[in-house]
Design a protein around this motif. Structure first.
Motif, mmCIF file in Angstrom:
data_model
loop_
_atom_site.group_PDB
_atom_site.id
_atom_site.type_symbol
_atom_site.label_atom_id
_atom_site.label_comp_id
_atom_site.label_asym_id
_atom_site.label_seq_id
_atom_site.Cartn_x
_atom_site.Cartn_y
_atom_site.Cartn_z
ATOM 1 N N UNK A 1 18.131 22.623 40.586
ATOM 2 C CA UNK A 1 16.938 21.772 40.482
ATOM 3 C C UNK A 1 17.307 20.305 40.261
ATOM 4 N N UNK A 2 16.490 19.449 40.833
ATOM 5 C CA UNK A 2 16.614 18.022 40.554
ATOM 6 C C UNK A 2 15.701 17.709 39.376
ATOM 7 N N UNK A 3 16.251 17.168 38.340
ATOM 8 C CA UNK A 3 15.451 16.817 37.172
ATOM 9 C C UNK A 3 14.783 15.472 37.423
ATOM 10 N N UNK A 4 13.459 15.495 37.425
ATOM 11 C CA UNK A 4 12.690 14.296 37.754
ATOM 12 C C UNK A 4 11.714 13.962 36.644
ATOM 13 N N UNK A 5 11.401 12.716 36.523
ATOM 14 C CA UNK A 5 10.182 12.328 35.830
ATOM 15 C C UNK A 5 9.419 11.414 36.774
ATOM 16 N N UNK A 6 8.453 12.004 37.447
ATOM 17 C CA UNK A 6 7.680 11.229 38.419
ATOM 18 C C UNK A 6 6.959 10.088 37.714
ATOM 19 N N UNK A 7 6.503 10.375 36.501
ATOM 20 C CA UNK A 7 5.735 9.374 35.772
ATOM 21 C C UNK A 7 6.599 8.198 35.329
ATOM 22 N N UNK A 8 7.818 8.518 34.899
ATOM 23 C CA UNK A 8 8.686 7.468 34.361
ATOM 24 C C UNK A 8 9.715 6.979 35.374
ATOM 25 N N UNK A 9 9.707 7.573 36.555
ATOM 26 C CA UNK A 9 10.633 7.132 37.592
ATOM 27 C C UNK A 9 12.071 7.535 37.325
ATOM 28 N N UNK A 10 12.269 8.648 36.643
ATOM 29 C CA UNK A 10 13.633 9.114 36.367
ATOM 30 C C UNK A 10 14.047 10.192 37.372
ATOM 31 N N UNK A 11 15.335 10.212 37.666
ATOM 32 C CA UNK A 11 15.878 11.235 38.563
ATOM 33 C C UNK A 11 15.801 10.862 40.033
ATOM 34 N N UNK A 12 15.307 9.664 40.306
ATOM 35 C CA UNK A 12 15.146 9.276 41.711
ATOM 36 C C UNK A 12 16.475 9.147 42.458
ATOM 37 N N UNK A 13 17.563 8.724 41.791
ATOM 38 C CA UNK A 13 18.849 8.708 42.511
ATOM 39 C C UNK A 13 19.267 10.103 42.976
ATOM 40 N N UNK A 14 18.981 11.118 42.174
ATOM 41 C CA UNK A 14 19.319 12.486 42.596
ATOM 42 C C UNK A 14 18.431 12.939 43.750
ATOM 43 N N UNK A 15 17.173 12.528 43.714
ATOM 44 C CA UNK A 15 16.286 12.841 44.837
ATOM 45 C C UNK A 15 16.786 12.136 46.098
ATOM 46 N N UNK A 16 17.213 10.906 45.921
ATOM 47 C CA UNK A 16 17.775 10.153 47.050
ATOM 48 C C UNK A 16 18.958 10.916 47.653
ATOM 49 N N UNK A 17 19.853 11.391 46.803
ATOM 50 C CA UNK A 17 21.041 12.117 47.296
ATOM 51 C C UNK A 17 20.666 13.370 48.065
ATOM 52 N N UNK A 18 19.588 14.030 47.630
ATOM 53 C CA UNK A 18 19.147 15.248 48.304
ATOM 54 C C UNK A 18 18.499 14.936 49.653
ATOM 55 N N UNK A 19 17.841 13.789 49.743
ATOM 56 C CA UNK A 19 17.116 13.444 50.977
ATOM 57 C C UNK A 19 17.996 12.736 51.991
ATOM 58 N N UNK A 20 19.019 12.057 51.500
ATOM 59 C CA UNK A 20 19.840 11.222 52.375
ATOM 60 C C UNK A 20 20.381 11.965 53.597
ATOM 61 N N UNK A 21 20.870 13.213 53.430
ATOM 62 C CA UNK A 21 21.405 13.909 54.611
ATOM 63 C C UNK A 21 20.349 14.173 55.696
ATOM 64 N N UNK A 22 19.075 14.086 55.339
ATOM 65 C CA UNK A 22 18.012 14.364 56.303
ATOM 66 C C UNK A 22 17.691 13.157 57.180
ATOM 67 N N UNK A 23 18.092 12.006 56.725
ATOM 68 C CA UNK A 23 17.692 10.772 57.427
ATOM 69 C C UNK A 23 18.478 10.601 58.726
#
Ligand code: GDP
Ligand code: MG
Length: 163
Positions: free
Chosen positions: A141-163
């Motif tokens: 799991x990617x640990x996120x805090x959508x409200x506080x904007x935390x974990x976005x670098x990990x989300x970026x890493x997960x999405x990057x291969x799709x671009x």
């Protein structure tokens, strides 16, 4: 090349909060075609240098005659079919619920490409829920805090291969 990301999960886990954070003011359209995309909101997502279509799923919150499970299945299947990848979100402060397990089943049966996100991940109250998320069998799991904007670098890493 760009890709599309559908945010799925039970009500109140923070899907729309993440959608709003990714889309900002770039909300492309709110489509209210009856029965077609009524429960899907589409926008132009941005994360670092990534640009992608992001789809928010809603409509499970309202009480109707149709069962929540039936609506979940339909809505999730539609989102899976529309999107290249699904971000399946759980609430890390609550942990894995039976409803989350039903979502995981739907996604597995549909052979969806899934990114698992444990949201509301700020603070130690989320630690146990993040670990529980592994039990869904959908990878790390990617640990996120959508409200506080935390974990976005990990989300970026997960999405990057799709671009
Ligand atoms: P949705 O039903 O999945 O679209 O969930 P919403 O985005 O509407 O959020 C549900 C509630 O959770 C709202 O009160 C949000 O403010 C709150 N929420 C969303 N993300 C977070 C988060 O990262 N941390 C915390 N503590 N609350 C959050
Ligand atoms: Mg929502």
């Amino acid at each position: 090349m760009t890709f599309s990301l559908a945010i799925v999960g039970r009500p109140n886990v923070g899907k729309s909060t993440l959608f709003n954070r990714l889309v900002g003011k770039r909300l492309a359209l709110v489509d209210d075609q009856p029965g077609v995309t009524r429960d899907l909101r589409e926008g132009e997502g941005k994360l670092g240098d990534l640009r992608f279509t992001v789809i928010d799923t809603a409509g499970l919150e309202e009480a109707t005659d149709e069962s929540l499970q039936g609506r979940m299945r339909k809505l999730t299947e539609r989102a899976v079919d529309m999107a290249d990848v699904c971000l399946f979100m759980i609430d890390a402060r609550v942990g894995v619920t039976p409803t989350d397990e039903i979502f995981a089943d739907i996604l597995r049966k549909r052979s969806a490409h899934v990114i698992l996100a444990a949201n509301k991940g700020e603070g130690s109250a989320a630690d146990a829920g993040v670990i529980e998320a592994y039990s869904l069998g959908l990878g790390e799991p990617i640990r996120l805090s959508a409200e506080h904007g935390e974990g976005l670098p990990d989300l970026y890493s997960a999405l990057m291969p799709l671009a």
